[in-house]
Design a protein around this motif. Structure first.
Motif, short mmCIF file in Angstrom:
data_model
loop_
_atom_site.label_atom_id
_atom_site.label_comp_id
_atom_site.label_asym_id
_atom_site.label_seq_id
_atom_site.Cartn_x
_atom_site.Cartn_y
_atom_site.Cartn_z
N VAL A 1 50.92 46.02 42.36
CA VAL A 1 50.38 44.89 41.34
C VAL A 1 50.91 43.33 42.08
CG1 VAL A 1 50.14 43.80 39.35
CG2 VAL A 1 50.83 46.11 40.05
N THR B 1 49.42 38.82 37.80
CA THR B 1 48.11 39.66 37.60
C THR B 1 48.44 40.18 36.10
OG1 THR B 1 48.30 40.96 39.80
CG2 THR B 1 47.14 41.89 37.63
N ILE C 1 44.82 48.32 36.73
CA ILE C 1 46.13 49.20 37.55
C ILE C 1 46.99 49.88 36.19
CG2 ILE C 1 48.86 47.89 38.43
CD1 ILE C 1 46.14 45.69 39.17
#
Ligand code: SF4
Ligand code: SF4
Length: 369
Positions: free
Chosen positions: A123, A127, A136
């Protein structure tokens, strides 16, 4: 081999014994959108049933992080290899063998928390995940024995030491008959029979049968902090009762799905799939019904499934086994086998406002804005 009708696959599967459905079938529904991996269920089970010698490594209830967690190591990746995805059931074994299987190495059991909290890919800092499904993702998967309708452990045991109870469908190992051949450990595709190296016999989740006999849900269900679990009895689809909470979730709303149904065992732990996870992964794990289940759950979040939403309030609300439920304007009510009310849960929690200053005690409360 006899033929047994598997409703989860809508087809007949081979089975070494004449198929016979029990009078009642133990079943648990788990809402994977709510599990927080606190492991309270794991500890509740461990301290109740597996604190003896030779059981140190045993977790009849475990919680793993998907996609990278496994207990034992790689159990479902190996299962998918064995079944060539969904081309075979475990009963499609070569001549001379009863079931397809593999036996974990001792070390495979040693890392029950491997992959914990790991997401599917790295990640970037900052994010933000806005829409569903998330690009994700990870989720927690609590697992117990599925008390399968057609158990591979029963099929594989050369001593006929494993049996399925007529009264509730719970699958048990008779310690007097077990000789420790570990054929069940090899056969169970979910890897839920385990070998006791001290007692030299196999052991497994017993569905907390002494509680079930008293009309009570198992320890892992009633101690669940996230209130993600509900135990009851499931009917075959043609006999589904809409007022039975388990039937409603599995057969009527089709929001709770079996795990790896392609094994052919008709597993009886049903999962409400996590909505943050891409459908492709959910279909692999829970079968083709995953898309419908996620859509229904999303609709519920938007207020379009009030009965389903009300029923979810019953999860974790009573130690007793609910046989039926009814939804009122402001509450959901559960009933036992004899139709007696066992719990009444408000659909909206009453808000309690406390004054900043309590004149009775002459104190000022700090937690009031
Ligand atoms: S999950 Fe495994 S141990 Fe449990 S009943 Fe099914 S085959 Fe047997
Ligand atoms: S107790 Fe409930 S919330 Fe906690 S890990 Fe177990 S299933 Fe998940």
């Amino acid at each position: 081999m006899a033929k047994a009708f598997n409703w989860q696959l809508s087809k007949e599967v081979s089975y070494p014994y004449e198929p016979k459905r029990p009078k009642k079938q133990f079943a648990v529904v788990m809402d994977l959108n709510k599990c927080i991996a606190c492991q309270t269920c794991t500890i509740a089970c461990k301290t109740t049933w597996t604190s003896g010698r030779g059981q140190e490594y045993m977790l009849w209830n475990n919680v793993e992080t998907k996609p990278w967690g496994f207990y034992p190591l790689g159990w479902d990746a190996k299962l998918l290899e064995l079944l060539e995805g969904d081309k075979k059931t475990v009963f499609d074994a070569p001549e001379g063998e009863r079931v397809l299987g593999w036996k974990p190495e001792d070390m495979d059991w040693m890392y029950p928390n491997i992959g914990e909290d790991e997401v599917n890919e790295p990640v970037d800092i900052g994010t933000v995940l806005e829409n569903f499904p998330h690009p994700i993702w990870m989720f927690y998967l609590p697992r117990i024995c599925n008390h399968c309708t057609y158990p591979a452990c029963v099929a594989a045991c050369p001593r006929q030491a494993i049996y399925k109870r007529e009264e509730d469908g719970i699958v048990l190992i008779d310690p007097e008959r077990c000789e420790g051949y570990q054929e069940c450990v090899k056969a169970c595709p979910y890897k839920k029979t385990m070998f006791n190296f001290v007692a030299r016999i196999s052991q497994k989740c017993i569905g907390c049968f002494p509680r079930v006999e008293e009309g009570l849900q198992p320890q892992c269900v009633i101690t669940c902090i996230g209130k993600i679990r509900l135990m009851g009895f499931i009917s075959p689809p043609e006999k589904a009762r809409p007022e039975n909470p388990i039937d409603f979730l599995v057969h009527i709303k089709k929001v709770a799905l079996p795990i790896y149904p392609q094994t052919g065992l008709e597993p009886n732990v049903y999962y409400i799939p996590p909505i943050n996870v891409p459908i492709r992964f959910l279909k692999q794990m829970f079968g083709p019904g995953a898309e419908h289940a996620v859509k229904t759950y999303m609709a519920m979040r938007e207020g379009k499934e009030p009965e389903l939403q009300a029923l979810l309030h019953l999860f974790g609300s009573t130690p007793r086994i609910p046989y039926s439920f009814a939804v009122g304007p402001n509450e959901v009510i559960a009933f036992d086998e004899k139709g007696r009310e066992i719990v009444r849960v408000p659909l909206v929690e009453p808000l309690q406002y406390r004054p900043h200053k309590d004149p009775r005690l002459d104190v000022v409360r700090q937690d009031i804005p």
